[in-house]
Design a protein around this motif. Structure first.
Motif, PDB file in Angstrom:
ATOM      1  N   MET A 273       2.416   1.934  -3.332  1.00 32.25           N
ATOM      2  CA  MET A 273       1.367   2.334  -4.260  1.00 32.25           C
ATOM      3  C   MET A 273       0.993   3.795  -4.029  1.00 32.25           C
ATOM      4  O   MET A 273       0.911   4.587  -4.961  1.00 32.25           O
ATOM      5  CB  MET A 273       0.138   1.441  -4.036  1.00 32.25           C
ATOM      6  N   ARG A 274       0.823   4.156  -2.764  1.00 31.65           N
ATOM      7  CA  ARG A 274       0.414   5.529  -2.470  1.00 31.65           C
ATOM      8  C   ARG A 274       1.496   6.523  -2.850  1.00 31.65           C
ATOM      9  O   ARG A 274       1.203   7.640  -3.275  1.00 31.65           O
ATOM     10  CB  ARG A 274       0.098   5.686  -0.985  1.00 31.65           C
ATOM     11  N   ALA A 275       2.755   6.114  -2.687  1.00 35.90           N
ATOM     12  CA  ALA A 275       3.840   7.037  -3.014  1.00 35.90           C
ATOM     13  C   ALA A 275       3.920   7.263  -4.519  1.00 35.90           C
ATOM     14  O   ALA A 275       4.299   8.334  -4.975  1.00 35.90           O
ATOM     15  CB  ALA A 275       5.158   6.490  -2.491  1.00 35.90           C
TER      16      ALA A 275
ATOM     17  N   VAL B 144       1.344   6.690  -6.913  1.00 37.81           N
ATOM     18  CA  VAL B 144       0.124   7.076  -7.618  1.00 37.81           C
ATOM     19  C   VAL B 144      -0.268   8.482  -7.206  1.00 37.81           C
ATOM     20  O   VAL B 144      -0.464   8.750  -6.029  1.00 37.81           O
ATOM     21  CB  VAL B 144      -1.021   6.094  -7.302  1.00 37.81           C
TER      22      VAL B 144
ATOM     23  N   TRP C 123       0.820  -1.216   0.000  1.00 38.56           N
ATOM     24  CA  TRP C 123       0.000   0.000   0.000  1.00 38.56           C
ATOM     25  C   TRP C 123       0.846   1.256   0.000  1.00 38.56           C
ATOM     26  O   TRP C 123       0.525   2.220  -0.692  1.00 38.56           O
ATOM     27  CB  TRP C 123      -0.942   0.015   1.203  1.00 38.56           C
TER      28      TRP C 123
END
Lengths: 263, 163
Positions: free
Chosen positions: A191-193, A195, A188
């Protein structure tokens, strides 16, 4: 000589037909937009169409999204493991879904599930002379029949694409984290970094909106323009699916080349 | 189907769609609060070599994201790369801050690292960072290593001339 003339004549006829159809399609879309206001005054009509093209497409979208995500999880893990970066699985799944697969596959499914149904419905209405009957009763078929179906598709499409992407990411998470054992936090957080909301999520939503407009427009136009026979309706449905698929893929290339140039 | 059930289903559908969008926005993506124009200020830094630095690459201080690279251009007079950094307004840096181009991981992306200085005055919009460190280019590093290797045996044992 005669054969040559015949061939040339056929070519000319085809060109004129094509141009005429294109012009008709453009005028048709303008008329639909002009009468959209009238159909929005009777909102239940549009809500009904959102039900038919959106809610009833929910199952196929959710199930295909899940499976696409599962496959992405497996394939992505297999590829990324070679570079020792299986933690980046979340990035790969999320970006490929948000930027490309979500909008495109959802639009293709939407065209074949909802677009063909809209074409069939309008085409059959035309074949059974219901549209003419409406005209006789001073009910504008564009405002009563066509515009609600168009807007129902346009509204449903971005929502369906978002659900597709969300389900796909969930599928990738199921395979990556639950089944294979990639670290949950790394999945996660990486992914957050990677997107970005505006660059990735919003551009995907814009794509799905454009596809929604294209598919709905093709669907209502082919229905309205079909030959009023059983064969004509079936041909119109085929054309809807084929043209929609081509339009989606071509538009996707154009939009991608504007949005993601990598500079 | 009655009107109320229809409305209910459409309501559920729209709520699910918006929920998916919110999930994508909040859980999957992050609002890059440093990319919008209003809330950032610009710092400039000139580098001898930017290596593989890209526009929109992160700018980090002590590993924390503080901004993004706005543009990279070549100054035709001094032949150095001028990098404009969009820094979030929340963060201010002393005037003796240094910028260096670093790589996250062995094969990771390159980013600009800001090492804060000790002065009390802070950098303002449009200021130029004085001390910069260029990117480490792998080829140069290997070249250095090889020359060291070839020079080392020549100099270290120092063939003692007989008498």
């Amino acid at each position: 000589m005669n054969a040559l003339a015949a061939t040339l004549r056929r070519l000319g006829a085809m060109t004129i037909d094509g141009v005429w159809r294109l012009g008709f399609a453009a005028r048709f879309s303008l008329a639909v937009l002009r009468y959209s206001g009238q159909s929005f005054l009777r909102l239940p009509l549009t809500i009904r169409e959102i039900y038919f093209s959106g809610v009833l497409s929910l199952l196929i979208i959710v199930v295909s999204g899940l499976f696409v995500g599962l496959v992405l999880g497996l394939q992505g893990y297999d590829i990324l493991r070679r570079f020792g970066s299986s933690d980046a699985l979340g990035i790969m799944v999320a970006l490929s879904l948000l930027r490309e697969l979500g909008p495109v596959v959802a639009a293709l499914l939407f065209a074949s599930r909802a677009g063909s149904a809209v074409t069939a419905e309008i085409g059959l209405m035309k074949t059974t002379e219901q549209l003419q009957a409406m005209d006789m009763m001073a009910v504008n078929p564009l405002a009563r029949v066509v515009a609600p179906r168009f807007w129902g598709g346009v509204i449903s499409m971005p929502l369906l694409a978002a659900m597709f992407s969300a389900m796909g990411i969930f599928g990738g998470w199921l395979i990556g984290v639950v089944a294979i054992g990639v670290d949950d936090g790394a999945f996660w957080s990486q992914m957050r970094a990677a997107v970005d909301f505006r660059y990735d999520v919003l551009n995907g939503v814009i794509k799905s909106f454009v596809f929604g407009v294209a598919v709905s427009w093709i669907a209502v136009f082919e229905g309205y323009d079909c030959q009023p026979t059983a064969e004509g309706v079936s041909r119109a449905i085929t054309r809807t699916v084929v043209y929609s698929a081509l339009a989606i893929l071509a538009l996707d290339f154009v939009l991608t080349s504007f949005m993601f140039r990598g500079i | 189907m009655s009107r109320t059930t229809l409305d209910l289903w459409v309501g559920v559908f729209v709520a699910l769609g918006i929920g998916a969008l919110i999930f994508l926005a909040v859980k999957v993506g992050s609002f890059s609060d440093v990319s919008s124009r209003g809330s950032t200020y610009v710092l400039e830094a000139t580098f001898e070599d930017v290596g593989g630095l890209k526009v929109r690459a992160p700018v980090k201080s002590a590993g924390v994201l503080v901004g993004r690279v706005g543009s990279i251009q070549l100054d035709p007079k001094i032949f150095r790369a001028v990098v404009r950094l969009n820094i979030n307004k929340e963060f201010t840096f002393p005037t003796d801050t240094s910028a260096s181009i670093l790589t996250s991981g062995v094969l990771g992306e390159q980013y600009v690292g800001l090492g804060a200085g000790y002065k009390t005055e802070v950098l303002k919009d449009g200021n130029v960072l004085e001390s910069t460190q260029p990117a480490v280019v792998l080829e140069k590093l290997i070249g250095q290593f090889l020359t060291n290797k070839t020079e080392a045996p020549a100099s270290a044992p120092a063939p003692v001339p007989a008498q």
